[in-house]
Design an enzyme around this catalytic site. Sequence first.
Site, mmCIF file in Angstrom:
data_model
loop_
_atom_site.group_PDB
_atom_site.id
_atom_site.type_symbol
_atom_site.label_atom_id
_atom_site.label_comp_id
_atom_site.label_asym_id
_atom_site.label_seq_id
_atom_site.Cartn_x
_atom_site.Cartn_y
_atom_site.Cartn_z
ATOM 1 N N THR A 186 52.091 51.919 44.461
ATOM 2 C CA THR A 186 52.528 52.063 43.070
ATOM 3 C C THR A 186 51.776 53.195 42.395
ATOM 4 O O THR A 186 52.371 54.043 41.720
ATOM 5 C CB THR A 186 52.304 50.732 42.311
ATOM 6 O OG1 THR A 186 53.091 49.719 42.960
ATOM 7 C CG2 THR A 186 52.703 50.834 40.861
ATOM 8 N N CYS A 246 58.596 42.093 44.527
ATOM 9 C CA CYS A 246 58.316 42.329 43.104
ATOM 10 C C CYS A 246 59.412 41.781 42.220
ATOM 11 O O CYS A 246 59.184 41.436 41.073
ATOM 12 C CB CYS A 246 58.223 43.810 42.773
ATOM 13 S SG CYS A 246 57.413 44.755 43.972
ATOM 14 N N THR A 298 35.458 55.524 41.444
ATOM 15 C CA THR A 298 34.655 55.357 42.656
ATOM 16 C C THR A 298 35.558 54.967 43.826
ATOM 17 O O THR A 298 36.429 54.110 43.672
ATOM 18 C CB THR A 298 33.584 54.267 42.428
ATOM 19 O OG1 THR A 298 32.792 54.683 41.320
ATOM 20 C CG2 THR A 298 32.713 54.061 43.656
ATOM 21 N N SER A 316 50.940 53.042 51.606
ATOM 22 C CA SER A 316 50.148 51.883 51.183
ATOM 23 C C SER A 316 49.619 51.148 52.410
ATOM 24 O O SER A 316 50.333 51.037 53.418
ATOM 25 C CB SER A 316 51.065 50.959 50.374
ATOM 26 O OG SER A 316 50.365 49.838 49.930
HETATM 27 C C1 LIG Z 1 59.167 51.156 49.023
HETATM 28 C C2 LIG Z 1 57.962 50.692 48.280
HETATM 29 N N1 LIG Z 1 57.326 51.551 47.475
HETATM 30 C C3 LIG Z 1 56.225 51.190 46.788
HETATM 31 C C4 LIG Z 1 55.697 49.918 46.885
HETATM 32 C C5 LIG Z 1 54.474 49.566 46.106
HETATM 33 O O1 LIG Z 1 53.337 49.572 46.920
HETATM 34 P P1 LIG Z 1 52.003 48.763 46.498
HETATM 35 O O2 LIG Z 1 52.324 47.312 46.673
HETATM 36 O O3 LIG Z 1 50.953 49.246 47.442
HETATM 37 O O4 LIG Z 1 51.711 49.127 45.098
HETATM 38 C C6 LIG Z 1 56.342 48.988 47.709
HETATM 39 C C7 LIG Z 1 55.836 47.588 47.796
HETATM 40 O O5 LIG Z 1 56.589 46.668 47.988
HETATM 41 C C8 LIG Z 1 57.495 49.390 48.436
HETATM 42 O O6 LIG Z 1 58.129 48.545 49.233
#
Ligand SMILES: Cc1ncc(COP(=O)(O)O)c(C=O)c1O
Length: 387
Positions: A70, A326, A236, A198
Amino acid sequence: MIYLDNSATTPVHPEVLTMLTDVIEQCYGNPSSLHNMGVKAERLVEQARKVVAEALEATPQEILFTSGGTEANNMAIRGIVEQYQSRGKHIITTMVEHPSVFEVFTYLEKQGFRVTYLPVDEVGRIRLHELEEAMTDETILVSIMHVNNEVGTVQPIEEIGAILERYPKTLFHVDAVQSYGKIPLSVRKAKVDALSLSAHKLHGPKGTGALYLRKHVVIKPLLIGGGQENGMRSGTHNVPGIAGLAKATILAKKEQERRMNQFQLWKERFIETIMDKLDHVIVNGDQTQAGGAPYIINLSFSGMKSEVLVHALETEHVLVSSKSACSSKNERASRVLSAMGLSDEVATSSIRISMGYQTEEQDIMDCVKALERVVPNLQQVMKVRRK
Ligand SMILES: Cc1ncc(COP(=O)(O)O)c(C=O)c1O
């Protein structure tokens, strides 16, 4: 318990866990400190930078560590747009992006940017001619994901990169959170300017990610402070998280080809058996080996609500997901499935089954059996209710 929600998050690999605890216990220095504990921590961060860079065919100087996908998406999109807005006010994305991209574009639209949301075909892929038609002299950014988190459809990143090469004013960002360490992508070959990833989708720790930012591309930083990461991302360093991301990358790369071939085989078997044993099933997304991520399966069971099915499977000790993690608490139809042209009924009745490196063939077959037990009963109940 059978865990098949690996696109939401994955269990930490035991070797990554050992690495995390070792670093937390023994390497707690601040990489910015001048003493030997600081130097030790800095060395770990720089080794990790090399590992991540290598996986993407980038250089270590082009990798910036973040708190996850994110942040990397926000940092790339908002940072590029703020930096380059004097060149133009038009930006392009797709209808099927993760909210950490899509919602940033809707926010920027409210700030006065003109946004094109590219539509997708019935499997969730953009049409290249529609991208070309949308491009203008004012276009400063195109952001398109690699693998879709809900249906697994792979976007043609190299072809998109080749098109965008003709527009020197336009930067190309890719959300590779669902593909990093699973489906190879060279940022050089694909002519990508920024790419997000990620750790927790790859058996690494949560709260760690990275942004690849091509040399000479400048962004306005989101976080201002101590000037870490060349001033692009103050704060940090999360040294254990960064070391864990590197370890997860090394482990995934070693297994990548073998595991992807296995997933593809299991996915095909799973779909074949389900279609054979159950009625009214629709498989969503691209099912071809080249066009769909082998570790994501998305199915709709007409007439049934996703949430009901997810909970019914949980009583059978099988954990899957409705939509993306989400948005799964939101009962509206999936934006992604609706963009693919599916009716509200189909788009509200889908579940996502996603595999990780710990998944075994037996897990997939047990999931089939659980679906065989719960779906006919639920379909019967729904039929009676509708009468
Ligand atoms: C395609 C995609 N982008 C971004 C994210 C967000 O990543 P993070 O959970 O590390 O913030 C996700 C998480 O589900 C994702 O599937």
